[in-house]
Design an enzyme around this catalytic site. Structure first.
Site, short mmCIF file in Angstrom:
data_model
loop_
_atom_site.label_atom_id
_atom_site.label_comp_id
_atom_site.label_asym_id
_atom_site.label_seq_id
_atom_site.Cartn_x
_atom_site.Cartn_y
_atom_site.Cartn_z
N CYS A 84 0.85 -1.21 0.00
CA CYS A 84 0.00 0.00 0.00
C CYS A 84 0.88 1.25 0.00
O CYS A 84 1.66 1.48 0.93
CB CYS A 84 -0.92 -0.02 1.22
SG CYS A 84 -1.85 1.51 1.45
N CYS B 202 -22.53 1.68 -21.16
CA CYS B 202 -23.81 0.97 -20.97
C CYS B 202 -23.84 -0.32 -21.79
O CYS B 202 -23.66 -0.29 -23.02
CB CYS B 202 -24.96 1.90 -21.36
SG CYS B 202 -26.55 1.06 -21.52
N CYS C 47 -27.10 -0.56 -24.18
CA CYS C 47 -27.37 0.57 -25.07
C CYS C 47 -27.21 0.22 -26.54
O CYS C 47 -27.88 0.79 -27.41
CB CYS C 47 -26.47 1.75 -24.72
SG CYS C 47 -26.93 2.57 -23.16
#
Length: 543
Positions: free
Chosen positions: A107, A448, A451
């Site tokens: 990290c 999308c 779509c």
């Protein structure tokens, strides 16, 4: 017994002498020589040694500095106890106060916090704090981390008599020390001498100073309450005007004073209100941040928590911002406590891109000035050059509420010979709301999944109804275009704007079949035609 003849003895002696000569010759050949080649090699080696000595002398000073810094850090890290499966419970339950850092080796934010945590440990030990600092590699000891409820990295938890509390302070060494001292001791430090005050100034970049005749009474009690509630700023109490002047040179000659000190151009700010906890805290909320705040991962939570609702954000590369900083501070000073100024390096994608995407400027490399009014959820863009005078005028408009909200829009497209027209933010009014025709609008986004199927249906419908002059098929990319009257959350969405009522679009089901969509469109067109005929047949005296 056999006795060798003289001739035999002579032969044997001769052979022995020959072997001895050959042996001595081979030894002589194997010994090193001091010829010119060997002398050259020796010179090269000596030259290398001299070069190495010179390099060592040149690097000596910088290496000694690095070594000194490394030793300090190593010593600080040794003060921090390394927790594991076997000792965690014993350490936490065996000490009154323990501040635990849960981290992961991979990290980056943990790596940034680790040296600050170690430095804070050193400072707290020198101050005689009862707080013990410890760290836990959560990746190496996942069960132990889970038992402490460490889920993200880095995580800081304060354990008081074995019970955990969430850490709410900052992430610099100074901020960790301030928070820890307030949670484990007195929230106010009392300074009684000029020498103490001078030493204090060397270690603290921001603090609140309170001058009191005595450390008692209702005013001082409210001061202490505010100090206990605020976790980020060190509160200092003094009872001598001479000591107060060391900390706050412009202190008023009075027995009661409060001010905040910061290490920036707007260094000293006096408090003019009454000594009430809530009012003191409010004063700090509006004055504790710098005139211009450089947003980072570590200070983002503190900046975002500001109660100032009007915010101006400047996006620029570091070198460009250096030239702009001083004039920007002059502008910020004129709107102090009214507008929060934030700088974000536009090369930092994690911080800059989410904001710039809101304006459709995520690919911009030039300086960009934007603004937000958090109270009404509106955003604004400075479209002129980011000069100090233009920024000042922009801020004045933001404060007065006269700026026009910014809505994203792609460049105006050429829809010539297009069966399905492309609508952008700038053309939504003209092509949809102000159009005298019926408009079927497909609202989509590039990401999308469903779509694509809807887009194919719309294209087929456009070809089917091609002969109608009063019907337009269109689509708009909602990820790159905005309009205040287009509020869509689900994609794809099909909206049918009838010619006679653009304020109330009819939502069609994007899941309908091609045949069902054609039937629905025909239905709305016939209703519109019937309404028109009825209007034409109404007697004039009934209009």
């Amino acid at each position: 017994m056999f006795r060798p003849k003289p001739t035999s003895r002579l032969i044997l002696l001769t052979l022995t002498l020959l072997l001895l000569v050959n042996f001595l010759t081979s030894i002589k050949a194997s010994e090193p020589t001091t010829d010119e080649n060997e002398d050259g090699e020796l010179e090269e080696l000596l030259a290398l040694d001299e070069q190495g000595e010179q390099e060592e002398e040149q690097e000596g000073s910088s290496a000694s500095v690095r070594s000194s810094e490394a030793e300090v850090l190593t010593k600080a890290q040794r003060i921090v106890i390394e927790l594991n499966h076997d000792n965690t419970k014993r350490v936490i339950e065996g000490h009154e106060f323990v501040l635990v850092l849960g981290y992961a080796p991979w990290c980056s934010r943990s790596a940034e916090l680790m040296p600050q945590f170690a430095e804070a440990a050193t400072s707290l030990k020198e101050l005689g704090s009862p707080l013990l600092l410890a760290k836990l590699d959560a990746e190496r000891h996942p069960k132990t981390a889970s038992s402490l409820e460490i889920k993200g990295f880095p995580t800081l938890l304060l354990f008081v008599n074995g019970t955990s509390q969430v850490y709410t302070g900052g992430f610099s060494a100074e901020e960790i020390v301030i928070w820890a001292r307030k949670k484990t001791g007195e929230p106010v430090i009392r300074i009684s001498s000029v020498t103490e005050a001078e030493e204090f100034l060397k270690k603290h970049h921001i603090f609140v100073v309170g001058l009191f005749e005595k450390f008692e009474g209702p005013d001082y009690e409210e001061f202490v309450k505010a100090a206990a509630v605020d976790n980020a700023i060190q509160f200092v109490g003094v009872s001598s005007i001479e000591v107060a002047k060391v900390l706050f040179p412009n202190v008023k000659p009075t027995n009661l004073f409060l001010g905040i000190v910061k290490s920036e151009p707007e260094r000293y700010t006096s408090y003019e209100g009454t000594f009430e906890m809530d009012k003191i805290l409010q004063f700090l909320d509006y004055n504790k941040l710098p005139l211009v705040n450089k947003l980072t991962e570590t200070n983002s939570a503190r900046v975002y928590s500001s109660p100032i609702k009007l915010q101006v954000l400047v996006f620029a590369e570091a070198d460009d911002f250096k030239k702009l900083l001083e004039p920007l501070q002059d502008v910020a000073r004129q709107f102090k406590s009214k507008i929060l100024f934030i700088y974000i390096d536009n090369t930092d994608e994690n911080l800059a891109k989410p904001y710039l995407t809101l304006f459709g400027l995520e690919e911009s490399n030039s300086t960009v000035v934007t603004a937000f009014d958090i109270s009404i959820n509106s955003k604004y863009l400075l479209e002129s050059d980011p000069t100090p005078s233009n920024i000042k005028e922009f801020c004045s408009g933001l404060l007065r509420g006269t700026l026009s909200s910014h809505f994203k829009s792609k460049p105006i497209p050429d829809n010539t010979n297009e069966t399905v027209h492309s609508i952008v933010g700038k053309t939504f009014d003209d092509k949809v709301l102000n159009s005298h025709k019926n408009v079927l609008l497909e609202v989509f986004t590039p990401w999308c999944i469903n779509c694509e199927t809807t887009s194919k249906h719309v294209e087929k419908l456009a070809k089917h109804f091609k002969g109608l002059d009063n019907l337009v098929f269109a689509r708009i990319d909602a990820s790159a275009n905005e309009h205040p009257k287009l509020q869509v959350k689900d994609y794809p969405t099909l909206l049918f704007y009838t010619a006679n009522d653009k304020a109330n679009p009819i939502k069609l089901s994007a899941k309908s079949s091609l045949k069902d969509l054609a039937t629905t469109i025909n239905k709305h067109l016939k209703v519109k035609d019937n309404v028109a005929k009825e209007k034409d047949n109404v007697p004039k005296d009934e209009l």
